[in-house]
Design a protein around this motif. Structure first.
Motif, PDB file in Angstrom:
ATOM      1  N   UNK A  47       3.698   5.123 -10.436  1.00 47.23           N
ATOM      2  CA  UNK A  47       3.946   6.452  -9.887  1.00 47.23           C
ATOM      3  C   UNK A  47       2.666   7.288  -9.784  1.00 47.23           C
ATOM      4  N   UNK A  48       1.660   6.941 -10.602  1.00 41.03           N
ATOM      5  CA  UNK A  48       0.414   7.697 -10.613  1.00 41.03           C
ATOM      6  C   UNK A  48      -0.423   7.432  -9.371  1.00 41.03           C
ATOM      7  N   UNK A  49      -0.154   6.348  -8.638  1.00 39.28           N
ATOM      8  CA  UNK A  49      -1.016   5.924  -7.521  1.00 39.28           C
ATOM      9  C   UNK A  49      -1.134   6.975  -6.403  1.00 39.28           C
ATOM     10  N   UNK A  50      -0.113   7.592  -5.833  1.00 34.11           N
ATOM     11  CA  UNK A  50       1.292   7.566  -6.230  1.00 34.11           C
ATOM     12  C   UNK A  50       2.164   6.695  -5.311  1.00 34.11           C
ATOM     13  N   UNK A  51       3.057   5.934  -5.948  1.00 36.19           N
ATOM     14  CA  UNK A  51       4.100   5.188  -5.243  1.00 36.19           C
ATOM     15  C   UNK A  51       5.388   5.387  -6.025  1.00 36.19           C
ATOM     16  N   UNK A  52       6.422   5.873  -5.368  1.00 40.58           N
ATOM     17  CA  UNK A  52       7.653   6.223  -6.065  1.00 40.58           C
ATOM     18  C   UNK A  52       8.816   5.275  -5.773  1.00 40.58           C
ATOM     19  N   UNK A  53       8.665   4.417  -4.776  1.00 35.99           N
ATOM     20  CA  UNK A  53       9.747   3.487  -4.426  1.00 35.99           C
ATOM     21  C   UNK A  53       9.292   2.037  -4.567  1.00 35.99           C
ATOM     22  N   UNK A  54       8.394   1.787  -5.504  1.00 37.69           N
ATOM     23  CA  UNK A  54       7.838   0.439  -5.630  1.00 37.69           C
ATOM     24  C   UNK A  54       7.668   0.109  -7.108  1.00 37.69           C
ATOM     25  N   UNK A  55       8.496  -0.836  -7.609  1.00 34.97           N
ATOM     26  CA  UNK A  55       8.418  -1.279  -9.005  1.00 34.97           C
ATOM     27  C   UNK A  55       8.359  -0.096  -9.959  1.00 34.97           C
ATOM     28  N   UNK A  56       9.422   0.685  -9.948  1.00 31.70           N
ATOM     29  CA  UNK A  56       9.501   1.904 -10.749  1.00 31.70           C
ATOM     30  C   UNK A  56       9.038   1.688 -12.188  1.00 31.70           C
ATOM     31  N   UNK A  57       8.101   2.536 -12.636  1.00 31.99           N
ATOM     32  CA  UNK A  57       7.509   2.510 -13.981  1.00 31.99           C
ATOM     33  C   UNK A  57       6.669   1.262 -14.252  1.00 31.99           C
ATOM     34  N   UNK A  58       6.414   0.464 -13.223  1.00 31.50           N
ATOM     35  CA  UNK A  58       5.631  -0.754 -13.409  1.00 31.50           C
ATOM     36  C   UNK A  58       4.189  -0.458 -13.768  1.00 31.50           C
ATOM     37  N   UNK A 160      -0.545   3.357  -0.281  1.00 34.27           N
ATOM     38  CA  UNK A 160      -0.253   4.773  -0.131  1.00 34.27           C
ATOM     39  C   UNK A 160      -1.277   5.303   0.868  1.00 34.27           C
ATOM     40  N   UNK A 161      -0.791   5.865   1.972  1.00 32.94           N
ATOM     41  CA  UNK A 161      -1.680   6.364   3.018  1.00 32.94           C
ATOM     42  C   UNK A 161      -1.764   7.881   2.914  1.00 32.94           C
ATOM     43  N   UNK A 162      -2.969   8.386   2.658  1.00 32.04           N
ATOM     44  CA  UNK A 162      -3.187   9.818   2.582  1.00 32.04           C
ATOM     45  C   UNK A 162      -3.473  10.381   3.962  1.00 32.04           C
ATOM     46  N   UNK A 195       4.683  -2.561   1.993  1.00 29.09           N
ATOM     47  CA  UNK A 195       5.357  -1.358   1.505  1.00 29.09           C
ATOM     48  C   UNK A 195       4.416  -0.168   1.681  1.00 29.09           C
ATOM     49  N   UNK A 196       4.855   0.837   2.442  1.00 29.60           N
ATOM     50  CA  UNK A 196       4.021   1.993   2.768  1.00 29.60           C
ATOM     51  C   UNK A 196       4.687   3.274   2.289  1.00 29.60           C
ATOM     52  N   UNK A 197       3.919   4.123   1.647  1.00 23.26           N
ATOM     53  CA  UNK A 197       4.340   5.482   1.336  1.00 23.26           C
ATOM     54  C   UNK A 197       3.252   6.435   1.817  1.00 23.26           C
ATOM     55  N   UNK A 198       3.657   7.651   2.158  1.00 30.89           N
ATOM     56  CA  UNK A 198       2.754   8.614   2.775  1.00 30.89           C
ATOM     57  C   UNK A 198       2.507   9.786   1.842  1.00 30.89           C
ATOM     58  N   UNK A 199       1.245  10.193   1.734  1.00 32.93           N
ATOM     59  CA  UNK A 199       0.888  11.445   1.068  1.00 32.93           C
ATOM     60  C   UNK A 199       0.277  12.362   2.119  1.00 32.93           C
ATOM     61  N   UNK A 224      10.473   5.686   5.186  1.00 28.75           N
ATOM     62  CA  UNK A 224       9.165   5.731   4.532  1.00 28.75           C
ATOM     63  C   UNK A 224       9.082   7.000   3.691  1.00 28.75           C
ATOM     64  N   UNK A 225       8.883   6.893   2.376  1.00 34.70           N
ATOM     65  CA  UNK A 225       8.800   8.096   1.536  1.00 34.70           C
ATOM     66  C   UNK A 225       7.583   8.940   1.900  1.00 34.70           C
ATOM     67  N   UNK A 226       7.761  10.253   1.916  1.00 32.13           N
ATOM     68  CA  UNK A 226       6.676  11.194   2.188  1.00 32.13           C
ATOM     69  C   UNK A 226       6.455  12.067   0.958  1.00 32.13           C
ATOM     70  N   UNK A 227       5.233  12.104   0.492  1.00 33.55           N
ATOM     71  CA  UNK A 227       4.859  12.880  -0.687  1.00 33.55           C
ATOM     72  C   UNK A 227       3.997  14.052  -0.235  1.00 33.55           C
TER      73      UNK A 227
END
Length: 305
Positions: A47-58, A160-162, A195-199, A224-227
């Motif tokens: 989650x610190x990367x941050x990725x919230x939908x990928x291997x939760x708490x991994x 994670x794409x900023x 797996x892609x998440x957006x910041x 796609x999750x947006x942060x």
């Protein structure tokens, strides 16, 4: 000789190391500066990367080096992004992989500085990690060329794409001519199964631009999750650009018209880090944020990963 790692296409020769300052010309090819390596390797929650939908708490091994192809005001990693050599011992990709295995991490992830500045180093790390059964990914501005992205998409599992904003103007403030390559690359990564998440950075006054980012991402896939990263001024960035938590939460509500999962960062006390089912509204994952990490992450339901 022209560098083909990112869209800038810098000329690398005996007099120039490009925008990143991390590549050298050997006479017939461009290579990573032989002195480059990873300055640190620390286990973190995904989650610190941050990725919230990928291997939760991994647990993943976070690595970083120096250099960046962007020049953003208020960068939180200004020293690392500068590309200036630091008097610090470095780790090779094989040493990073060994440490990840020793610490029983699920994978390795490049963060803090831009992996486009360390493309060959990161490529070697990802390949060696995958050979040992580890996952590999990065946090990036994703300004890669088509050629580089197609190669990366075959060896990474997540990114994670900023995003700086939707408009070209938002990118020009970072010394970048256009946002188009970023959205092109996000679409390509999604199609390749990465797996892609957006910041996306939210500073006061750029609300409409953030909404346009959500619309553009939704056109690729609303899943796609947006942060939303509430802008916190660093360096010479004016304090007036920092939006309140209330303003940021209101913007997130607007973004949910386009995106299934929208999250708010840099905002202690907000409940908008939790994951809720977009259909029934039930709580699926509960998170607490403090400083630069996660105090707690508890998966309560069927969170797709």
């Amino acid at each position: 000789m022209q560098c083909n790692v990112c869209e800038f296409g810098c000329e690398i020769n005996e007099y120039s190391r490009g925008r990143c300052g991390t590549y050298v010309y050997t006479g017939d090819t461009i290579v990573q500066d032989p002195g480059m390596g990873y300055l640190g390797a620390y286990p973190v929650s995904i989650e610190t990367i941050p990725l919230l939908h990928y291997y939760s708490s991994g647990k993943f091994l976070q690595v970083f080096s120096t250099g960046c192809n962007f020049q953003c005001s208020g960068c939180v990693a200004r020293l690392l992004a500068s590309g200036k050599p630091l008097s610090h011992s470095t780790l090779t990709p094989s040493q990073v992989v060994e440490r990840a295995l020793q610490q029983e991490c699920l994978g390795v992830v490049s963060t803090l500085n831009e992996p486009a500045a360390n493309y060959y180093l990161f490529r070697d790390l990802a390949v060696q990690a995958k050979e040992q059964g580890l996952l590999a990914g990065c946090s990036t501005n994703c300004y890669f060329t088509d050629e580089t992205l197609n190669k990366l998409g075959q060896i990474v599992d997540f990114m994670n794409v900023g995003i700086k904003g939707y408009s070209d103007r938002s990118y020009r403030s970072c010394g970048v001519p256009s946002s188009a390559p970023v959205f092109r690359n996000i679409s390509r990564l999604f199609d390749m199964g990465v797996h892609v998440e957006i910041s996306v950075v939210y500073s006061r006054g750029n609300e409409e631009d953030v909404i346009k980012v959500a619309e553009a991402v939704s056109d690729i896939s609303p899943t796609i999750p947006v942060q939303v990263m509430r802008f916190i001024p660093f360096g010479d960035a004016p304090i007036e650009l920092e939006p309140s938590i209330g303003e940021a939460e209101s913007l997130c509500t607007s973004l949910r018209k386009h995106i299934d999962h929208v999250y708010l960062f840099n905002s202690p006390g907000t409940e908008l880090l939790n994951t809720y089912c977009p259909e029934c509204g039930s709580l699926l994952a509960e998170r607490e944020f403090y400083g630069h990490g996660f105090k707690a992450c508890k998966t309560l339901g069927n969170l797709h990963m």
